[in-house]
Structure formats: structure tokens, C-alpha cells
Design a protein around this motif. Sequence first.
Motif, short mmCIF file in Angstrom:
data_model
loop_
_atom_site.label_atom_id
_atom_site.label_comp_id
_atom_site.label_asym_id
_atom_site.label_seq_id
_atom_site.Cartn_x
_atom_site.Cartn_y
_atom_site.Cartn_z
N GLN A 164 0.83 -1.21 0.00
CA GLN A 164 0.00 0.00 0.00
C GLN A 164 0.86 1.26 0.00
N LEU A 165 1.94 1.23 0.75
CA LEU A 165 2.83 2.39 0.78
C LEU A 165 3.57 2.55 -0.54
N ARG A 166 4.00 1.43 -1.14
CA ARG A 166 4.62 1.47 -2.47
C ARG A 166 3.67 2.10 -3.48
N ALA A 167 2.43 1.67 -3.43
CA ALA A 167 1.43 2.19 -4.37
C ALA A 167 1.22 3.68 -4.16
N ALA A 168 1.20 4.13 -2.91
CA ALA A 168 1.01 5.55 -2.61
C ALA A 168 2.19 6.37 -3.14
N ILE A 169 3.39 5.82 -3.03
CA ILE A 169 4.57 6.51 -3.56
C ILE A 169 4.50 6.56 -5.08
N ALA A 170 4.12 5.44 -5.69
CA ALA A 170 4.03 5.38 -7.15
C ALA A 170 2.97 6.32 -7.69
N ALA A 171 1.86 6.46 -6.96
CA ALA A 171 0.77 7.33 -7.41
C ALA A 171 1.04 8.80 -7.10
N GLY A 172 2.06 9.08 -6.32
CA GLY A 172 2.36 10.46 -5.96
C GLY A 172 1.61 10.95 -4.74
N THR A 173 0.84 10.06 -4.11
CA THR A 173 0.14 10.43 -2.87
C THR A 173 1.16 10.73 -1.78
N LEU A 174 2.26 9.97 -1.78
CA LEU A 174 3.39 10.24 -0.89
C LEU A 174 4.57 10.63 -1.76
N SER A 175 5.24 11.73 -1.40
CA SER A 175 6.40 12.16 -2.16
C SER A 175 7.61 12.28 -1.26
N ALA A 176 8.74 12.49 -1.92
CA ALA A 176 10.01 12.60 -1.21
C ALA A 176 9.89 13.59 -0.06
N GLY A 177 10.35 13.17 1.11
CA GLY A 177 10.34 14.01 2.30
C GLY A 177 9.10 13.86 3.16
N ASP A 178 8.05 13.25 2.62
CA ASP A 178 6.84 13.05 3.42
C ASP A 178 7.14 12.08 4.56
N ARG A 179 6.61 12.40 5.71
CA ARG A 179 6.81 11.56 6.89
C ARG A 179 5.71 10.51 6.95
N LEU A 180 6.11 9.27 7.17
CA LEU A 180 5.15 8.20 7.37
C LEU A 180 4.66 8.23 8.81
N ALA A 181 3.48 7.71 9.03
CA ALA A 181 2.93 7.65 10.39
C ALA A 181 3.86 6.82 11.26
N PRO A 182 4.00 7.21 12.52
CA PRO A 182 4.84 6.41 13.42
C PRO A 182 4.35 4.96 13.47
N ALA A 183 5.29 4.04 13.51
CA ALA A 183 4.95 2.62 13.49
C ALA A 183 4.01 2.25 14.63
N ARG A 184 4.21 2.84 15.79
CA ARG A 184 3.32 2.55 16.94
C ARG A 184 1.89 2.96 16.64
N ASP A 185 1.72 4.11 16.00
CA ASP A 185 0.37 4.58 15.67
C ASP A 185 -0.30 3.67 14.65
N VAL A 186 0.47 3.26 13.63
CA VAL A 186 -0.09 2.37 12.61
C VAL A 186 -0.48 1.03 13.24
N ALA A 187 0.41 0.50 14.07
CA ALA A 187 0.13 -0.78 14.73
C ALA A 187 -1.12 -0.68 15.60
N ALA A 188 -1.24 0.40 16.34
CA ALA A 188 -2.40 0.57 17.21
C ALA A 188 -3.69 0.72 16.40
N SER A 189 -3.63 1.49 15.33
CA SER A 189 -4.85 1.73 14.54
C SER A 189 -5.32 0.48 13.81
N LEU A 190 -4.37 -0.40 13.44
CA LEU A 190 -4.73 -1.63 12.72
C LEU A 190 -4.84 -2.84 13.65
N ASP A 191 -4.52 -2.61 14.92
CA ASP A 191 -4.55 -3.67 15.93
C ASP A 191 -3.65 -4.84 15.53
N ILE A 192 -2.41 -4.48 15.17
CA ILE A 192 -1.41 -5.49 14.82
C ILE A 192 -0.14 -5.22 15.62
#
Length: 120
Positions: A20-48
Motif C-alpha cells: 500500500q505504501l509502495r502504491a502511494a509513492i508510485a501514485a504520488g500520494t506520498l512524495s520525497a520528504g513526506d513523513r510516514l505515520a509512526p509505526a506505533r500509531d499504525v500498529a495501534a490503529s490496525l490492531d497489529i
Amino acid sequence: MLLTIDPAAPEPLFEQLAAQLRAAIAAGTLSAGDRLAPARDVAASLDINLHTVLRAYQELRDEGLVELRRGRGATVAARADDAGLRDAGLRAAIDTLVAESRRLGLDPRTTTALVKEALR
């Protein structure tokens, strides 16, 4: 950016996130310098597990798409823009593949499996 996972899918959870992140980079939704969500936040939001998210981030780092820095988090790498992900010809071919797959009524997992097999 909304990330989702499918625990019933055959792909590992970390690979689903990385894709999903690869696709977002390829589509231009995420570009160079954009910060990804902290891993703890992603894990908590997805319950993983936190390590699942970290593994996805590390895979993207190994591909040169993400930079990981202690205390600063994960950001899209400057060279991600140059990684060939935005090649217009490739994007057009992918769009054609998706359209044909839908026309034939193929399950997205089947199409994905066929593409993975072709890339080997």
C-alpha cells in the motif's frame, strides 16, 4: 493516508502494508520528504504487532523508498521519485492489465499471483 489489512489474505500483513505504501509513492500520494505515520500509531490503529509495521518499513528501506532514522521516524526517500515508479508507460501498462483483469472477472488475488509469477 488510510492503511488497511486483510488478516484472511494469503499475503503476510507486513507485505500488505508495504504494498500500500509502495502504491502511494508510485501514485504520488506520498512524495520525497513526506513523513510516514509512526509505526506505533499504525500498529495501534490496525490492531497489529508493532514489529509487523517495522518490518514493512524496513522492506521499503531496503528497496530505497524510505529512510529510517532513529528519533526522526520514517520518511519517503528523495530517490523514491527517481526509482522509476512514476514511469508513464509502466503506469499505462498496469492500468491496461487491471482493466483487462476486471473485464475477465478475475479475482484481484489471481491477478496479483499472475504478476508475481511473471516477475520471478
